[in-house]
Design a protein around this motif. Sequence first.
Motif, mmCIF file in Angstrom:
data_model
loop_
_atom_site.group_PDB
_atom_site.id
_atom_site.type_symbol
_atom_site.label_atom_id
_atom_site.label_comp_id
_atom_site.label_asym_id
_atom_site.label_seq_id
_atom_site.Cartn_x
_atom_site.Cartn_y
_atom_site.Cartn_z
ATOM 1 N N VAL A 255 53.801 59.884 64.573
ATOM 2 C CA VAL A 255 53.025 61.120 64.059
ATOM 3 C C VAL A 255 52.494 61.696 65.475
ATOM 4 O O VAL A 255 51.794 60.742 66.198
ATOM 5 N N SER A 256 52.576 62.826 65.654
ATOM 6 C CA SER A 256 52.013 63.508 66.748
ATOM 7 C C SER A 256 51.423 64.970 66.383
ATOM 8 O O SER A 256 51.989 65.610 65.675
ATOM 9 N N PRO A 257 50.182 64.952 66.970
ATOM 10 C CA PRO A 257 49.567 66.475 66.571
ATOM 11 C C PRO A 257 50.266 67.397 67.446
ATOM 12 O O PRO A 257 50.067 68.675 66.756
ATOM 13 N N ARG B 31 45.658 62.163 66.992
ATOM 14 C CA ARG B 31 46.833 61.653 66.511
ATOM 15 C C ARG B 31 47.535 62.214 65.657
ATOM 16 O O ARG B 31 48.784 62.069 65.413
ATOM 17 N N GLY B 32 46.801 63.143 64.906
ATOM 18 C CA GLY B 32 47.322 64.090 63.824
ATOM 19 C C GLY B 32 48.010 63.017 62.423
ATOM 20 O O GLY B 32 48.776 63.496 62.000
ATOM 21 N N ILE B 33 47.281 62.085 62.207
ATOM 22 C CA ILE B 33 47.531 61.209 61.182
ATOM 23 C C ILE B 33 46.684 61.783 59.947
ATOM 24 O O ILE B 33 45.549 61.986 60.155
ATOM 25 N N ASN B 34 47.541 61.868 58.905
ATOM 26 C CA ASN B 34 46.675 62.510 57.646
ATOM 27 C C ASN B 34 45.510 61.612 57.199
ATOM 28 O O ASN B 34 45.770 60.215 57.008
ATOM 29 N N LEU C 154 41.596 59.142 64.413
ATOM 30 C CA LEU C 154 43.312 59.226 64.251
ATOM 31 C C LEU C 154 43.524 60.676 63.635
ATOM 32 O O LEU C 154 44.697 61.066 64.013
ATOM 33 N N MET D 192 52.505 55.093 61.484
ATOM 34 C CA MET D 192 51.975 56.624 61.294
ATOM 35 C C MET D 192 51.445 56.738 62.868
ATOM 36 O O MET D 192 51.443 57.878 63.211
ATOM 37 N N THR E 268 43.809 61.428 54.664
ATOM 38 C CA THR E 268 44.052 60.917 53.197
ATOM 39 C C THR E 268 44.621 59.517 53.243
ATOM 40 O O THR E 268 43.991 58.754 52.773
ATOM 41 N N ILE E 269 45.887 59.556 53.835
ATOM 42 C CA ILE E 269 46.457 58.179 53.803
ATOM 43 C C ILE E 269 46.008 57.238 54.503
ATOM 44 O O ILE E 269 45.689 56.251 54.252
ATOM 45 N N VAL F 146 40.125 65.437 53.758
ATOM 46 C CA VAL F 146 39.989 64.604 52.268
ATOM 47 C C VAL F 146 39.986 63.055 52.576
ATOM 48 O O VAL F 146 41.209 62.693 52.760
#
Lengths: 373, 308
Positions: free
Chosen positions: B291-293, A159-162, A155, B287, A164-165, A101
């Motif tokens: 944050v880590s996957p 890096r697993g950053i959402n 990202l 972030m 949407t944000i 998203v």
Amino acid sequence: MADTVNQDTVAVPIGSGLADLIERVRRSSEYVLIPLFALVAAGLLFSIFLLALGQSPATFFSLLWKGGFGTAFSWQNTLVRSAPLILTALCVAIPARLGLVIIGGEGALVLGGFASAVAAIPFVQAGAPNYIVLPAMLVCGMLVGAFWIGLVGVLRHYRGINETIASLLMSYIAIAIMNFFVEGALRDPGNPNKPSTLPIGEANMIGQIPGVGVHWGLLVGIAVAIVLWILMNRTTFGFAARVTGGNVRAARAQGLPVGRLMVIACAIAGACAGLAGFFEVAAIQGKANASLAAGYGFTGILVAFLARQNPLAIVPVAIFLGGIAAAGGLIQRRMGMPDATVQVLQGLMFVVLLVSETLYGRIPFFRPRGDKR
Amino acid sequence: MNETDIGFWGVPLAMFAGAIRVSTPFLFVSLGECLTEKSGRINLGLEGTLVFGAMSGYAIAYLTGSPWLGVLCAGLSGSVFGAIHGYICKLPKVNDIAIGIAMMLFGTGLAFFFGKPFIQPQAPHLPSIELGGWSSLPQVRSALEINPLFFLGFLLAIAMWWAFKNTRWGLIIRMTGDSAPAALAMGYSVDLVRFLATTVGGFFAGIGGAFLSLYYPGAWSEGLSSGQGLMAVALVIFSRWNPLACFGAALLFGAAGALGPALQSVGITQGYYFFNAAPYLLTLFIMIASVSPKRSLKGAPGELSITK
């Protein structure tokens, strides 16, 4: 995640004859009828809102029609607004097929438009003809847009950053970057009132489609929508993307390069938004300034959701919402209502539309024959 | 000007003052978001709630002459938005992130619609508590004019931190957020818990909005909030769903947000827009760093769609 399954991916048993065709149409009509129903419901709710304020819904909707689609002039106005909407909606729809998203199309549009205006400066100063200036602008705008949203994909995956944000934050950063340069180093000294970059010049502006009164961005937008529809529905890439959107684990198990798919889809999305920015600069503004951030990126989210992330459906929906936006001025003048009226209607449509998602698969009419749930 | 001019010391002082002044909306929105997320749901619509809270608080304060009534009204309107979000999200197949975006557009649209007549008039401000009477420097005195809502937010953070740990309700919320089946097995209604958590979260966000319009910057305008409601989501992740850490993170954000105006006040105007973007950059980098996957985050509610 939005339910991105569309009629092409629903398993339809292959049969022959008229009965099967009717069955097929009946089942897939769910994806047209439910959004239509949601639009009508939003219209009714908005009518109640108007009645509560002592305004006439009949006047409102007739002005909406008149201002959006009633005259040749309003059609022009509508189509000029729908050109960037098609592209910003594609910026939402393509990553959505992978389950992402992305809501930062506004930033990619602004930065893409800014980059194309900046790319024009050295060429214009060297006196280059427009067949050199415009391609340079186009490439720059699309590349910067692709980089910006592609970064969101990077990202997200690495890096697993959402997304949407991240995309929304980057949208604010993009606007700040443009303001920083437009107010500072790249400011046109000849224009003291409104900070903007140097104008690209009358000779380098993109003209109108003959006889329509709308710049070429509309046709290019439609062409891009068709190309991306083919890409998403008729190629291996599109299939891999849809598998990823359906189930990431299944896609990984199949050995699909999930990360690369995500980044590429995001880059394509960003290139679309950057292209929208290019047209805003090259066909309308003639330079980059704060009015690039006109909210096309945000309305594009609504367009994409209404079209259920289908690139072909985006074109009519963008024209429809472009019409609503174009009618805003007329409604404001005739009914004495604030300019945010259209925004309220759009927000309401968006909410009702998402609520209507809950109806999919629950109405017996659309179920396959013999399914007696 | 001469004996009270403190030169470049003004920058850290202004950032300290800014941290306290600007952090309150971040604090309230992030506490509201923290409560909602702890119950396993995410509300991106708090941005719209914040803007609508700012508008309704300002309008009520202007019409009644009482800023505190405005704060209350902002909270109530915020809880209405939260309740709508909470109700919609419990429908099957509805995505809470998408609904959040839609509610954000709807809330800001409504706020701009009803807020148009209130852009010009002056509403009464919230009073502030002056703690700087001991100092002869006007800068220090103005830095220590602190709004009671700041203290209220601080107390709320402590209360929430304590309640999550030690009360029955805190346990129910944490359990609903970590595992809906577990909550169901214990006989609690997951939908009801999340609905209430979202509603109360909306109440807090509305109060954060009222602070913006009634204290700092202290007037209603359409550009009042530039993503504070969204940054709160990132801020909650950064503070690992811990209300006390939310307080610290809000202060940090306030300081980052005050950097641009602080530098401008000592005459550095170069890069003003860039420093204004500092909170967004900070959020993004935080972030990226936190944050880590690979591993799930410590303290993250298991049901939260944003960390999956």
